[in-house]
Motif scaffolding. Structure first.
Motif, PDB file in Angstrom:
ATOM      1  N   LEU A   1       0.849  -1.190   0.000  1.00  0.00           N
ATOM      2  CA  LEU A   1       0.000   0.000   0.000  1.00  0.00           C
ATOM      3  C   LEU A   1       0.880   1.233   0.000  1.00  0.00           C
ATOM      4  CD1 LEU A   1      -2.639  -0.934   2.753  1.00  0.00           C
ATOM      5  CD2 LEU A   1      -2.819  -1.258   0.281  1.00  0.00           C
ATOM      6  N   ASN A   2       0.533   2.199  -0.857  1.00  0.00           N
ATOM      7  CA  ASN A   2       1.240   3.482  -0.782  1.00  0.00           C
ATOM      8  C   ASN A   2       0.672   4.229   0.433  1.00  0.00           C
ATOM      9  OD1 ASN A   2      -1.051   5.113  -1.531  1.00  0.00           O
ATOM     10  ND2 ASN A   2      -0.683   4.584  -3.674  1.00  0.00           N
ATOM     11  N   PRO A   3       1.285   5.333   0.848  1.00  0.00           N
ATOM     12  CA  PRO A   3       0.816   6.035   2.045  1.00  0.00           C
ATOM     13  C   PRO A   3      -0.670   6.412   2.014  1.00  0.00           C
ATOM     14  CG  PRO A   3       2.981   6.831   1.457  1.00  0.00           C
ATOM     15  CD  PRO A   3       2.541   5.921   0.345  1.00  0.00           C
ATOM     16  N   LYS A   4      -1.155   6.887   0.880  1.00  0.00           N
ATOM     17  CA  LYS A   4      -2.569   7.274   0.780  1.00  0.00           C
ATOM     18  C   LYS A   4      -3.473   6.039   0.966  1.00  0.00           C
ATOM     19  CE  LYS A   4      -4.109  10.596  -1.853  1.00  0.00           C
ATOM     20  NZ  LYS A   4      -4.350  11.798  -1.572  1.00  0.00           N
ATOM     21  N   GLU A   5      -3.111   4.919   0.317  1.00  0.00           N
ATOM     22  CA  GLU A   5      -3.886   3.684   0.459  1.00  0.00           C
ATOM     23  C   GLU A   5      -3.849   3.185   1.908  1.00  0.00           C
ATOM     24  OE1 GLU A   5      -3.192   1.715  -3.993  1.00  0.00           O
ATOM     25  OE2 GLU A   5      -1.724   1.327  -2.392  1.00  0.00           O
ATOM     26  N   SER A   6      -2.677   3.265   2.531  1.00  0.00           N
ATOM     27  CA  SER A   6      -2.540   2.834   3.931  1.00  0.00           C
ATOM     28  C   SER A   6      -3.447   3.641   4.844  1.00  0.00           C
ATOM     29  CB  SER A   6      -1.087   2.977   4.408  1.00  0.00           C
ATOM     30  OG  SER A   6      -0.248   2.066   3.762  1.00  0.00           O
ATOM     31  N   VAL A   7      -3.428   4.962   4.672  1.00  0.00           N
ATOM     32  CA  VAL A   7      -4.260   5.839   5.501  1.00  0.00           C
ATOM     33  C   VAL A   7      -5.726   5.484   5.330  1.00  0.00           C
ATOM     34  CG1 VAL A   7      -5.060   8.226   5.771  1.00  0.00           C
ATOM     35  CG2 VAL A   7      -2.611   7.728   5.640  1.00  0.00           C
ATOM     36  N   MET A   8      -6.156   5.271   4.094  1.00  0.00           N
ATOM     37  CA  MET A   8      -7.566   4.949   3.838  1.00  0.00           C
ATOM     38  C   MET A   8      -7.945   3.579   4.414  1.00  0.00           C
ATOM     39  SD  MET A   8      -8.686   7.656   2.542  1.00  0.00           S
ATOM     40  CE  MET A   8     -10.317   7.119   2.107  1.00  0.00           C
ATOM     41  N   ALA A   9      -7.067   2.592   4.242  1.00  0.00           N
ATOM     42  CA  ALA A   9      -7.329   1.253   4.776  1.00  0.00           C
ATOM     43  C   ALA A   9      -7.422   1.297   6.295  1.00  0.00           C
ATOM     44  CB  ALA A   9      -6.244   0.282   4.321  1.00  0.00           C
ATOM     45  N   LEU A  10      -6.489   1.976   6.926  1.00  0.00           N
ATOM     46  CA  LEU A  10      -6.497   2.090   8.387  1.00  0.00           C
ATOM     47  C   LEU A  10      -7.727   2.844   8.870  1.00  0.00           C
ATOM     48  CD1 LEU A  10      -2.705   2.797   8.920  1.00  0.00           C
ATOM     49  CD2 LEU A  10      -3.949   0.737   9.645  1.00  0.00           C
ATOM     50  N   LYS A  11      -8.082   3.895   8.159  1.00  0.00           N
ATOM     51  CA  LYS A  11      -9.266   4.685   8.524  1.00  0.00           C
ATOM     52  C   LYS A  11     -10.520   3.818   8.476  1.00  0.00           C
ATOM     53  CE  LYS A  11      -9.222   8.946   7.651  1.00  0.00           C
ATOM     54  NZ  LYS A  11      -9.225  10.318   7.179  1.00  0.00           N
ATOM     55  N   SER A  12     -10.594   2.913   7.488  1.00  0.00           N
ATOM     56  CA  SER A  12     -11.766   2.035   7.382  1.00  0.00           C
ATOM     57  C   SER A  12     -11.873   1.090   8.584  1.00  0.00           C
ATOM     58  CB  SER A  12     -11.723   1.241   6.081  1.00  0.00           C
ATOM     59  OG  SER A  12     -10.797   0.186   6.160  1.00  0.00           O
ATOM     60  N   LEU A  13     -10.743   0.892   9.284  1.00  0.00           N
ATOM     61  CA  LEU A  13     -10.726   0.048  10.478  1.00  0.00           C
ATOM     62  C   LEU A  13     -10.814   0.861  11.766  1.00  0.00           C
ATOM     63  CD1 LEU A  13      -7.908  -2.410   9.366  1.00  0.00           C
ATOM     64  CD2 LEU A  13     -10.369  -2.886   9.453  1.00  0.00           C
ATOM     65  N   GLY A  14     -10.972   2.171  11.628  1.00  0.00           N
ATOM     66  CA  GLY A  14     -11.091   3.020  12.801  1.00  0.00           C
ATOM     67  C   GLY A  14      -9.776   3.558  13.330  1.00  0.00           C
ATOM     68  N   VAL A  15      -8.710   3.431  12.540  1.00  0.00           N
ATOM     69  CA  VAL A  15      -7.393   3.934  12.940  1.00  0.00           C
ATOM     70  C   VAL A  15      -7.091   5.177  12.114  1.00  0.00           C
ATOM     71  CG1 VAL A  15      -4.924   3.429  13.029  1.00  0.00           C
ATOM     72  CG2 VAL A  15      -6.579   1.619  13.532  1.00  0.00           C
ATOM     73  N   ASN A  16      -6.914   6.293  12.779  1.00  0.00           N
ATOM     74  CA  ASN A  16      -6.631   7.549  12.081  1.00  0.00           C
ATOM     75  C   ASN A  16      -5.162   7.920  12.233  1.00  0.00           C
ATOM     76  OD1 ASN A  16      -9.303   8.181  11.131  1.00  0.00           O
ATOM     77  ND2 ASN A  16      -9.831   8.579  13.260  1.00  0.00           N
ATOM     78  N   LEU A  17      -4.458   7.889  11.134  1.00  0.00           N
ATOM     79  CA  LEU A  17      -3.055   8.291  11.095  1.00  0.00           C
ATOM     80  C   LEU A  17      -2.848   9.233   9.928  1.00  0.00           C
ATOM     81  CD1 LEU A  17      -0.987   4.987  11.555  1.00  0.00           C
ATOM     82  CD2 LEU A  17      -1.215   6.849  13.167  1.00  0.00           C
ATOM     83  N   PRO A  18      -2.011  10.249  10.109  1.00  0.00           N
ATOM     84  CA  PRO A  18      -1.685  11.100   8.960  1.00  0.00           C
ATOM     85  C   PRO A  18      -0.727  10.363   8.020  1.00  0.00           C
ATOM     86  CG  PRO A  18      -0.522  11.843  10.920  1.00  0.00           C
ATOM     87  CD  PRO A  18      -1.430  10.724  11.348  1.00  0.00           C
ATOM     88  N   GLU A  19      -0.728  10.754   6.773  1.00  0.00           N
ATOM     89  CA  GLU A  19       0.161  10.127   5.780  1.00  0.00           C
ATOM     90  C   GLU A  19       1.613  10.170   6.204  1.00  0.00           C
ATOM     91  OE1 GLU A  19       0.051  10.763   1.462  1.00  0.00           O
ATOM     92  OE2 GLU A  19      -2.089  11.201   1.696  1.00  0.00           O
ATOM     93  N   SER A  20       1.989  11.212   6.916  1.00  0.00           N
ATOM     94  CA  SER A  20       3.391  11.362   7.335  1.00  0.00           C
ATOM     95  C   SER A  20       3.839  10.261   8.297  1.00  0.00           C
ATOM     96  CB  SER A  20       3.603  12.727   7.981  1.00  0.00           C
ATOM     97  OG  SER A  20       2.793  12.854   9.139  1.00  0.00           O
ATOM     98  N   GLU A  21       2.891   9.579   8.946  1.00  0.00           N
ATOM     99  CA  GLU A  21       3.242   8.509   9.888  1.00  0.00           C
ATOM    100  C   GLU A  21       3.174   7.125   9.257  1.00  0.00           C
ATOM    101  OE1 GLU A  21       1.491   8.582  13.782  1.00  0.00           O
ATOM    102  OE2 GLU A  21       1.392  10.767  13.773  1.00  0.00           O
ATOM    103  N   VAL A  22       2.873   7.063   7.979  1.00  0.00           N
ATOM    104  CA  VAL A  22       2.747   5.780   7.280  1.00  0.00           C
ATOM    105  C   VAL A  22       3.883   5.662   6.277  1.00  0.00           C
ATOM    106  CG1 VAL A  22       1.239   4.354   5.861  1.00  0.00           C
ATOM    107  CG2 VAL A  22       0.244   5.883   7.553  1.00  0.00           C
ATOM    108  N   SER A  23       4.540   4.513   6.287  1.00  0.00           N
ATOM    109  CA  SER A  23       5.664   4.351   5.354  1.00  0.00           C
ATOM    110  C   SER A  23       5.164   3.974   3.962  1.00  0.00           C
ATOM    111  CB  SER A  23       6.631   3.290   5.871  1.00  0.00           C
ATOM    112  OG  SER A  23       5.996   2.041   5.955  1.00  0.00           O
ATOM    113  N   ALA A  24       5.948   4.332   2.974  1.00  0.00           N
ATOM    114  CA  ALA A  24       5.622   3.983   1.591  1.00  0.00           C
ATOM    115  C   ALA A  24       5.888   2.492   1.394  1.00  0.00           C
ATOM    116  CB  ALA A  24       6.472   4.800   0.627  1.00  0.00           C
ATOM    117  N   GLY A  25       5.075   1.848   0.599  1.00  0.00           N
ATOM    118  CA  GLY A  25       5.277   0.432   0.293  1.00  0.00           C
ATOM    119  C   GLY A  25       4.979  -0.490   1.453  1.00  0.00           C
ATOM    120  N   THR A  26       3.940  -0.179   2.219  1.00  0.00           N
ATOM    121  CA  THR A  26       3.567  -0.993   3.369  1.00  0.00           C
ATOM    122  C   THR A  26       3.068  -2.360   2.909  1.00  0.00           C
ATOM    123  OG1 THR A  26       2.926   0.988   4.592  1.00  0.00           O
ATOM    124  CG2 THR A  26       2.050  -1.109   5.389  1.00  0.00           C
ATOM    125  N   ASP A  27       3.738  -3.417   3.376  1.00  0.00           N
ATOM    126  CA  ASP A  27       3.261  -4.765   3.052  1.00  0.00           C
ATOM    127  C   ASP A  27       2.239  -5.204   4.108  1.00  0.00           C
ATOM    128  OD1 ASP A  27       4.725  -5.501   5.300  1.00  0.00           O
ATOM    129  OD2 ASP A  27       6.177  -6.698   4.198  1.00  0.00           O
TER     130      ASP A  27
END
Length: 139
Positions: free
Chosen positions: A27-53
């Protein structure tokens, strides 16, 4: 990720796959943020690494949702009633708690539960006995 049940892993895997738009297993940072948000976890893009497996994604989910071992949770709950910090509570005190909760248990049902819980028949319930009984009833 031994703390997660198979159902939880499957749920998080499905979520991960839904947001992995190019199906590359990352997941790129934007995808990670959206996926986490759908699970109730709110993180800014700056706290998510690029290429999250998926494994990294699970680690964030477990940490942020504070998914813990059920046995640890039960022991912590038990300790709320262990007012003296002895590691056990009297069977009589446990019965008083169970019956005073309202219509949840009758006195006879509380006695039966305590009999099942007090495996060494010493009149006291320790957190290990209570946890083992509760976990056996859940599985």
């Amino acid at each position: 990720m031994e703390l997660l049940t198979d159902d939880q892993k499957n749920e998080f895997q499905t979520c991960f796959q839904q947001f992995d738009k190019d199906n590359d297993g990352r997941l790129n940072p934007k995808e990670s943020v959206m996926a986490l948000k759908s699970l109730g976890v709110n993180l800014p893009e700056s706290e998510v690494s690029a290429g999250t497996d998926f494994n990294s994604f699970l680690q964030v989910v477990v940490r942020k949702l504070q998914i813990t071992d059920p046995a640890d949770e039960l022991k912590r709950a038990f300790n709320c009633f262990d007012q003296e910090g002895t590691g056990f509570i009297s069977a009589q005190y446990l019965k008083q708690i169970l019956v005073s909760l309202g219509d949840i248990l009758t006195s006879q049902e509380a006695d039966e539960l305590i009999r099942d819980c007090d495996t060494d028949h010493d009149g006291f319930i320790n957190s290990d006995e209570a946890t083992k009984l509760i976990l056996s009833k859940l599985t």
